[in-house]
Design a protein around this motif. Sequence first.
Motif, short mmCIF file in Angstrom:
data_model
loop_
_atom_site.label_atom_id
_atom_site.label_comp_id
_atom_site.label_asym_id
_atom_site.label_seq_id
_atom_site.Cartn_x
_atom_site.Cartn_y
_atom_site.Cartn_z
N SER A 263 51.18 34.89 96.09
CA SER A 263 50.38 36.12 96.04
C SER A 263 48.89 35.89 96.15
O SER A 263 48.09 36.46 95.40
N ILE A 264 48.50 35.01 97.05
CA ILE A 264 47.08 34.92 97.43
C ILE A 264 46.99 35.08 98.94
O ILE A 264 47.96 34.90 99.66
N ASP A 265 45.79 35.40 99.40
CA ASP A 265 45.51 35.42 100.83
C ASP A 265 44.87 34.09 101.18
O ASP A 265 43.89 33.66 100.55
N TYR A 266 45.44 33.42 102.16
CA TYR A 266 44.90 32.13 102.59
C TYR A 266 43.47 32.29 103.08
O TYR A 266 43.13 33.27 103.75
N SER A 267 42.62 31.32 102.76
CA SER A 267 41.23 31.33 103.23
C SER A 267 40.88 29.96 103.81
O SER A 267 41.07 28.94 103.14
N PRO A 268 40.38 29.91 105.03
CA PRO A 268 39.97 28.63 105.61
C PRO A 268 38.81 27.98 104.85
O PRO A 268 38.52 26.80 105.05
N THR A 269 38.17 28.73 103.98
CA THR A 269 37.11 28.16 103.14
C THR A 269 37.70 27.18 102.12
O THR A 269 37.03 26.22 101.72
#
Length: 396
Positions: free
Chosen positions: A226-232
């Motif tokens: 339940s997270i949104d992937y972030s390239p950061t």
Amino acid sequence: MPSLISSLATALLLVSGICAIPQGPSGAESGIVSAVSAASASTAGVAVSQATTASPSSSNAASDISACNNSPLLCNRAYNNVTHMGAHDSSFLRDASTSDSLAGNQYFNATVALDAGIRLLQAQVHDANGTLQLCHTSCTLLDAGPLQDWLAKIKFWMDNNPNEVVTILLVNSDNKLVSDYAAVFEGSGISTYGYQLSNGSSASNTWPTLGDMITSNKRLVTFIASIDYSPTYPYLLSEFDHVFETAYNVPSLSGFNCTLDRPKGQGSAGDAISAGLMPLMNHFADSLLLQGVQIPDETDIDITNSPDTSTTGNLGLHADTCVKQWGVKPTFILVDFFDHGPAIDTADRLNGITATGRKSVSGESKGNTSGAGENHSPMGMNVALIAFVVFALAMV
């Protein structure tokens, strides 16, 4: 009336020592407490391999490494072609430190589990006044301390065990942002080990070998539900972009199956495997304490975690059934009370290895900071039981 029950529950929990007590040297994880209304691997040393492609450098990656995850045979095997045995709710303990809490899913903490060969640690994370905290259903019921402290202890273990690839799976109970988790991972220092996929937002059949990951020292894989992937923060992967799970609310030993439970969007286990998702086989049962209240099933654990394939509920039988249905072996398995069975025997059979370099927990003294309480205090158990029941009733 509910407020009175809740107050009574809190008081009893405090008396029983369950509330806000960090559990052993490894802290805590999530738990299962619900208060809500191809050929068989048994005939082959190694189960059917995943459809996988190792990274190009894998051929020479592990030439100077004697063993990877307790076996030289695993050094040249891709990460997604290894069965990683996992401790479900790995730091929620049923031992003296929690007054033998009925909410506990393990007898031994996370670093003891790692010493014993467990390579997947699962945890549940809650927001406790702005701190990411490892709490079992509620921080009032069972609080194992800040996530950052627990990660720091795992990092210390990894510092001292450089030939091991570890996987962490976190349940994001309060829908915190990926940046919140990144702050904790970076604060603990464990982010330095974080493995990064070339495209972390989508499933891939191409994973490096364990030897590659060890050579590069990028040997921690982290999935968060339940997270949104972030390239950061590319080392923090959204679980259901890469993994599918079988059912986890299993009320009896006959309930284990290989049907896809999550993510629903994949349709079936076959669809998920074709899409490159790795299988996670949940293998832990709950028992009914009272109407609407389930606790980890300790009574049947020797059947549940058995590597045998002859009895309904056996871990070995469940694994073989899934191999037959999926055509691949499970990449991940989660169990309660991992030392029983021992559960790791099933993973060793699926991986076709005879492991080296592990520490047995059979000689550990249960009830100390690294163990679980064999010598139950009748008064302690009674208080813990009352506290658990009252808390559950207050939640209904």
